[in-house]
Design an enzyme around this catalytic site. Structure first.
Site, PDB file in Angstrom:
ATOM      1  N   CYS A 116       0.889  -1.157   0.000  1.00 15.81           N
ATOM      2  CA  CYS A 116       0.000   0.000   0.000  1.00 15.81           C
ATOM      3  C   CYS A 116       0.930   1.211   0.000  1.00 15.81           C
ATOM      4  O   CYS A 116       1.565   1.493   1.008  1.00 15.81           O
ATOM      5  CB  CYS A 116      -0.911   0.019   1.214  1.00 15.81           C
ATOM      6  SG  CYS A 116      -1.818   1.571   1.367  1.00 15.81           S
ATOM      7  N   SER A 120      -0.682   2.031   4.713  1.00 21.01           N
ATOM      8  CA  SER A 120      -0.149   0.705   5.010  1.00 21.01           C
ATOM      9  C   SER A 120      -1.267  -0.322   5.040  1.00 21.01           C
ATOM     10  O   SER A 120      -1.270  -1.211   5.872  1.00 21.01           O
ATOM     11  CB  SER A 120       0.580   0.710   6.352  1.00 21.01           C
ATOM     12  OG  SER A 120       1.561   1.710   6.375  1.00 21.01           O
ATOM     13  N   CYS A 121      -2.234  -0.186   4.112  1.00 23.71           N
ATOM     14  CA  CYS A 121      -3.377  -1.107   4.082  1.00 23.71           C
ATOM     15  C   CYS A 121      -2.866  -2.548   3.994  1.00 23.71           C
ATOM     16  O   CYS A 121      -1.924  -2.833   3.259  1.00 23.71           O
ATOM     17  CB  CYS A 121      -4.273  -0.799   2.898  1.00 23.71           C
ATOM     18  SG  CYS A 121      -4.980   0.854   3.009  1.00 23.71           S
TER      19      CYS A 121
END
Lengths: 208, 214
Positions: A116, A120-121
């Site tokens: 991501c 910070s998916c």
């Protein structure tokens, strides 16, 4: 220790400042928690429960079960690749940061890797909370542009004939990689197979 | 906004440093910070779009210096200030808070998640799978989920993911503007030039407003 055997702390000349900073942050979080508790907006016991869930129950062992099932049950694998959210729910896994899941399959011809770039998916229900490197500027900036070089640093050499697919999960889908089943594992049980699967394998930075 | 958070393709950050046997948390305050971020929205609603907008507003030098949970702390503090929950700053979004989540409800709340997919009938799809599209060359000053490194480049619709709220509007409190979101495939050579391996590709999920026909 970092991957190349260097202890990052050895390079860090500001341990004292760092400790003071940590204390400052701890105090700020405590202050915020206290204010919110006093106003009746959070219950400290509920906070404990959130921590407990993510520290002890929700982690890459969950994703490993999904992978092992896909390796041993072709019909499940098909369901995983067509509707990952529903297939993963069959194993009792669902929820926050995994409301819409997609699983991408590694084959002889294709290697997938997840990132991501904007934040910070990460697919929490199957992998838990992301490690620091996944959230780092180095990983987020580089893996979209030079995936093969980054994977090499992880010890993963992708042959020139294999297509590398990078998935930048910058919207509502959370991705997981279905790694290739290692050779010579025909006689292993589903549980034994699950034990072979690593977090990095499901991010795409390791083979399995 | 064209902020430091939009890191895809930047150089200079060095090798990816990894920690062997990394613990889930590195300090107790990180535990509390994660839990607060997950518990507070039950009493004081905010979405990931709001949290991300606040994180993206952190000045670039501070952003790079701050750890993940420190950014969450900064963002949650600003969200609570603008909603008038904690003192400091200007109250721009006053709210009447609801009840806190109870400990017994936590496990089910995690399992239930916060579904963001909307009814597909809320919007018609402008693009079909296989259509050639271009990521628009736009530079909004507000929160957006259109990474800089794809802007102006041509790709192909790989999947229609269905209808979702539009983060650019949601984060600004302008409503959800439901629309289709698509996985778009870009060739690595289109994005990074001839030096990139010819067969490699990049997939990124983009809302319809980020795209135009190519």
């Amino acid at each position: 220790m970092s991957a190349d055997g260097k202890d990052p702390k050895q390079d860090h000349h500001h341990d004292h400042d760092h400790d003071a900073e940590e204390k400052g942050l701890a105090l700020r979080v405590k202050t915020l928690e206290t204010l919110l508790v006093e106003k009746g907006l959070v219950d400290p016991a509920a906070l404990d429960r959130f921590v407990e869930e993510y520290e002890t129950r929700i982690g890459p062992k969950n994703g490993a079960r999904v992978v092992a099932r896909a390796w041993t049950d072709p019909a499940f694998k098909q369901r995983l690749l067509t509707d990952a959210t529903a297939a993963i729910r069959e194993l009792g896994l669902s929820g926050l940061q995994g409301e819409n899941m997609v699983a991408v399959e590694n084959t002889e011809r294709v290697h997938n890797v997840i990132v991501c770039t904007l934040c910070s998916c990460y697919p929490w229900p199957v992998l838990g909370l992301p490690p620091v490197w996944y959230k780092s500027a180095a990983y987020r900036s580089r893996v979209v542009k030079e995936p093969r070089g980054v994977l090499q640093e992880f010890g993963l050499e992708i042959p020139p004939g294999t297509e590398v697919r990078v998935w930048d999960s910058s919207a509502e889908i959370r991705y997981m990689v279905l790694p290739r089943r290692p050779a010579g594992t025909d006689n292993l049980s589903e549980a034994a197979l699950a034990a072979l699967v690593t977090r990095d394998g499901m991010v795409g930075t390791a083979a399995v | 906004m064209d902020g430091i958070h939009d890191m895809g393709g930047m150089d200079g950050f060095g090798r990816v440093e990894r920690e062997a046997n990394e613990p889930v948390f590195h300090a107790d305050w990180e535990r509390r910070m994660l839990a607060l971020s997950l518990a507070v929205p039950f009493a004081v609603p905010y979405s990931d779009d709001h949290l991300r907008r606040e994180i993206e507003r952190i000045p670039p030098a501070d952003y790079l210096r701050s750890s993940y949970y420190e950014k969450w702390l900064i963002a949650l503090e600003s969200l609570m200030k603008e909603r008038g929950i904690i003192p400091g700053g200007t109250v721009t979004l006053p709210v009447t808070p609801g009840a806190p989540i109870e400990a017994e409800a936590v496990a089910d709340a995690i399992k239930g998640g916060f579904p963001t997919r909307r009814d597909d009938k809320e919007a018609t799809a402008r693009f079909v799978v296989g259509a050639r599209v271009r990521a628009r060359n736009i530079h909004p000053k507000h929160h957006t989920r259109l990474p800089r490194y794809v802007r102006g480049h041509e790709g192909v619709i790989h999947t229609d993911l269905g209808v979702f709220g539009f983060p650019d509007w949601n984060s600004e409190g302008k409503g959800h503007k439901p629309q289709h979101c698509y996985t778009v495939r870009f060739s690595q050579q289109i994005l990074w030039g001839r030096e990139a391996p010819a067969g490699d590709s990049l997939y990124v999920d983009l809302w319809e407003d980020y795209l135009e026909p190519a």
